[in-house]
Design a protein around this motif. Structure first.
Motif, PDB file in Angstrom:
ATOM      1  N   PHE A   3       0.816  -1.209   0.000  1.00  8.59           N
ATOM      2  CA  PHE A   3       0.000   0.000   0.000  1.00  8.59           C
ATOM      3  C   PHE A   3       0.856   1.268   0.000  1.00  8.59           C
ATOM      4  CE2 PHE A   3      -2.079   3.402   2.356  1.00  8.59           C
ATOM      5  CZ  PHE A   3      -3.249   3.552   1.652  1.00  8.59           C
ATOM      6  N   LYS A   4       1.831   1.340   0.889  1.00  6.88           N
ATOM      7  CA  LYS A   4       2.636   2.559   1.011  1.00  6.88           C
ATOM      8  C   LYS A   4       3.457   2.826  -0.243  1.00  6.88           C
ATOM      9  CE  LYS A   4       2.747   2.801   5.975  1.00  6.88           C
ATOM     10  NZ  LYS A   4       3.482   3.055   7.176  1.00  6.88           N
ATOM     11  N   GLN A   5       3.977   1.790  -0.860  1.00  5.85           N
ATOM     12  CA  GLN A   5       4.740   1.967  -2.099  1.00  5.85           C
ATOM     13  C   GLN A   5       3.851   2.518  -3.214  1.00  5.85           C
ATOM     14  OE1 GLN A   5       6.019  -2.141  -2.246  1.00  5.85           O
ATOM     15  NE2 GLN A   5       8.162  -1.540  -1.920  1.00  5.85           N
ATOM     16  N   ILE A   6       2.670   1.960  -3.330  1.00  4.39           N
ATOM     17  CA  ILE A   6       1.740   2.437  -4.361  1.00  4.39           C
ATOM     18  C   ILE A   6       1.334   3.875  -4.080  1.00  4.39           C
ATOM     19  CG2 ILE A   6      -0.557   2.117  -5.368  1.00  4.39           C
ATOM     20  CD1 ILE A   6      -0.152  -0.910  -4.910  1.00  4.39           C
ATOM     21  N   LYS A   7       1.060   4.187  -2.829  1.00  4.95           N
ATOM     22  CA  LYS A   7       0.661   5.548  -2.457  1.00  4.95           C
ATOM     23  C   LYS A   7       1.751   6.561  -2.814  1.00  4.95           C
ATOM     24  CE  LYS A   7      -1.089   8.230   1.463  1.00  4.95           C
ATOM     25  NZ  LYS A   7      -0.162   9.339   1.369  1.00  4.95           N
ATOM     26  N   VAL A   8       3.005   6.222  -2.533  1.00  6.74           N
ATOM     27  CA  VAL A   8       4.125   7.111  -2.868  1.00  6.74           C
ATOM     28  C   VAL A   8       4.206   7.311  -4.380  1.00  6.74           C
ATOM     29  CG1 VAL A   8       6.652   7.283  -2.909  1.00  6.74           C
ATOM     30  CG2 VAL A   8       5.481   6.677  -0.790  1.00  6.74           C
ATOM     31  N   LEU A   9       4.104   6.226  -5.129  1.00  4.12           N
ATOM     32  CA  LEU A   9       4.166   6.327  -6.591  1.00  4.12           C
ATOM     33  C   LEU A   9       2.983   7.123  -7.143  1.00  4.12           C
ATOM     34  CD1 LEU A   9       5.351   2.725  -7.508  1.00  4.12           C
ATOM     35  CD2 LEU A   9       6.695   4.847  -7.628  1.00  4.12           C
ATOM     36  N   MET A  10       1.795   6.911  -6.566  1.00  7.09           N
ATOM     37  CA  MET A  10       0.617   7.681  -6.995  1.00  7.09           C
ATOM     38  C   MET A  10       0.826   9.168  -6.733  1.00  7.09           C
ATOM     39  SD  MET A  10      -2.814   5.552  -5.961  1.00  7.09           S
ATOM     40  CE  MET A  10      -3.870   6.969  -6.214  1.00  7.09           C
ATOM     41  N   ASP A  11       1.335   9.493  -5.549  1.00  9.83           N
ATOM     42  CA  ASP A  11       1.568  10.898  -5.201  1.00  9.83           C
ATOM     43  C   ASP A  11       2.584  11.537  -6.143  1.00  9.83           C
ATOM     44  OD1 ASP A  11      -0.260  10.782  -3.119  1.00  9.83           O
ATOM     45  OD2 ASP A  11       1.254  10.556  -1.554  1.00  9.83           O
ATOM     46  N   GLU A  12       3.652  10.819  -6.446  1.00  8.75           N
ATOM     47  CA  GLU A  12       4.673  11.335  -7.360  1.00  8.75           C
ATOM     48  C   GLU A  12       4.103  11.544  -8.758  1.00  8.75           C
ATOM     49  OE1 GLU A  12       7.860   8.499  -7.181  1.00  8.75           O
ATOM     50  OE2 GLU A  12       8.523   9.186  -5.202  1.00  8.75           O
ATOM     51  N   LEU A  38      -1.833   2.863 -11.378  1.00 11.40           N
ATOM     52  CA  LEU A  38      -1.592   2.878  -9.933  1.00 11.40           C
ATOM     53  C   LEU A  38      -2.896   2.931  -9.141  1.00 11.40           C
ATOM     54  CD1 LEU A  38       1.481   5.264  -9.969  1.00 11.40           C
ATOM     55  CD2 LEU A  38       1.503   2.831  -9.353  1.00 11.40           C
ATOM     56  N   VAL A  39      -3.870   3.667  -9.639  1.00 12.85           N
ATOM     57  CA  VAL A  39      -5.180   3.721  -8.983  1.00 12.85           C
ATOM     58  C   VAL A  39      -5.794   2.316  -8.962  1.00 12.85           C
ATOM     59  CG1 VAL A  39      -7.548   4.598  -9.189  1.00 12.85           C
ATOM     60  CG2 VAL A  39      -5.614   6.162  -9.446  1.00 12.85           C
ATOM     61  N   LYS A  40      -5.669   1.595 -10.066  1.00 14.43           N
ATOM     62  CA  LYS A  40      -6.198   0.231 -10.116  1.00 14.43           C
ATOM     63  C   LYS A  40      -5.475  -0.669  -9.118  1.00 14.43           C
ATOM     64  CE  LYS A  40      -7.886   0.356 -14.831  1.00 14.43           C
ATOM     65  NZ  LYS A  40      -7.693  -0.085 -16.199  1.00 14.43           N
ATOM     66  N   ARG A  41      -4.162  -0.512  -9.003  1.00 15.68           N
ATOM     67  CA  ARG A  41      -3.401  -1.292  -8.013  1.00 15.68           C
ATOM     68  C   ARG A  41      -3.845  -0.941  -6.598  1.00 15.68           C
ATOM     69  NH1 ARG A  41       1.906  -3.142  -9.717  1.00 15.68           N
ATOM     70  NH2 ARG A  41       1.834  -4.383  -7.813  1.00 15.68           N
ATOM     71  N   MET A  42      -4.089   0.335  -6.354  1.00 12.02           N
ATOM     72  CA  MET A  42      -4.511   0.789  -5.033  1.00 12.02           C
ATOM     73  C   MET A  42      -5.859   0.170  -4.655  1.00 12.02           C
ATOM     74  SD  MET A  42      -3.944   2.701  -2.340  1.00 12.02           S
ATOM     75  CE  MET A  42      -2.758   3.974  -2.720  1.00 12.02           C
ATOM     76  N   SER A  43      -6.695  -0.084  -5.643  1.00 14.14           N
ATOM     77  CA  SER A  43      -8.020  -0.622  -5.362  1.00 14.14           C
ATOM     78  C   SER A  43      -7.963  -1.970  -4.647  1.00 14.14           C
ATOM     79  CB  SER A  43      -8.855  -0.724  -6.633  1.00 14.14           C
ATOM     80  OG  SER A  43      -8.341  -1.727  -7.487  1.00 14.14           O
TER      81      SER A  43
END
Length: 96
Positions: A3-12, A38-43
């Motif tokens: 989750f945190k890795q995806i969130k960082v990449l989404m923010d960037e 990334l949004v799909k991965r976050m889901s």
């Protein structure tokens, strides 16, 4: 990816999109495609308490893709602003 890795990449990724929009420029389609990915991965990490808000965010992300793909600069900028507001709301209201 967690989750945190995806969130960082989404923010960037979103920061780059937002920077273009704030400059009055069309975000790059490749950047928007990456953001959608990334949004799909976050889901995968969506929790019940914020699932509805995330669904709205996902919808807006797809609307951004549509606007960029169609070359609708005004709509794209407006959607980026809405995504930013939704992101701020989610980060303040929901914790993972």
């Amino acid at each position: 990816m967690n989750f945190k890795q995806i969130k960082v990449l989404m923010d960037e990724c979103f920061s780059g999109i937002e920077e273009k929009a704030k400059a009055g420029e069309m975000p790059a389609l490749d950047d928007v495609n990456e953001f959608i990915r990334l949004v799909k991965r976050m889901s995968m990490f969506t929790r019940d308490e914020w699932a509805d808000d995330f669904e709205d965010f996902n919808y807006m992300a797809n609307q951004l893709h549509h606007a960029v793909n169609k070359g609708e600069l005004g709509n794209a900028i407006q959607i980026v602003e809405s995504l930013n507001e939704a992101q701020t709301y989610c980060h303040q209201s929901h914790r993972y």
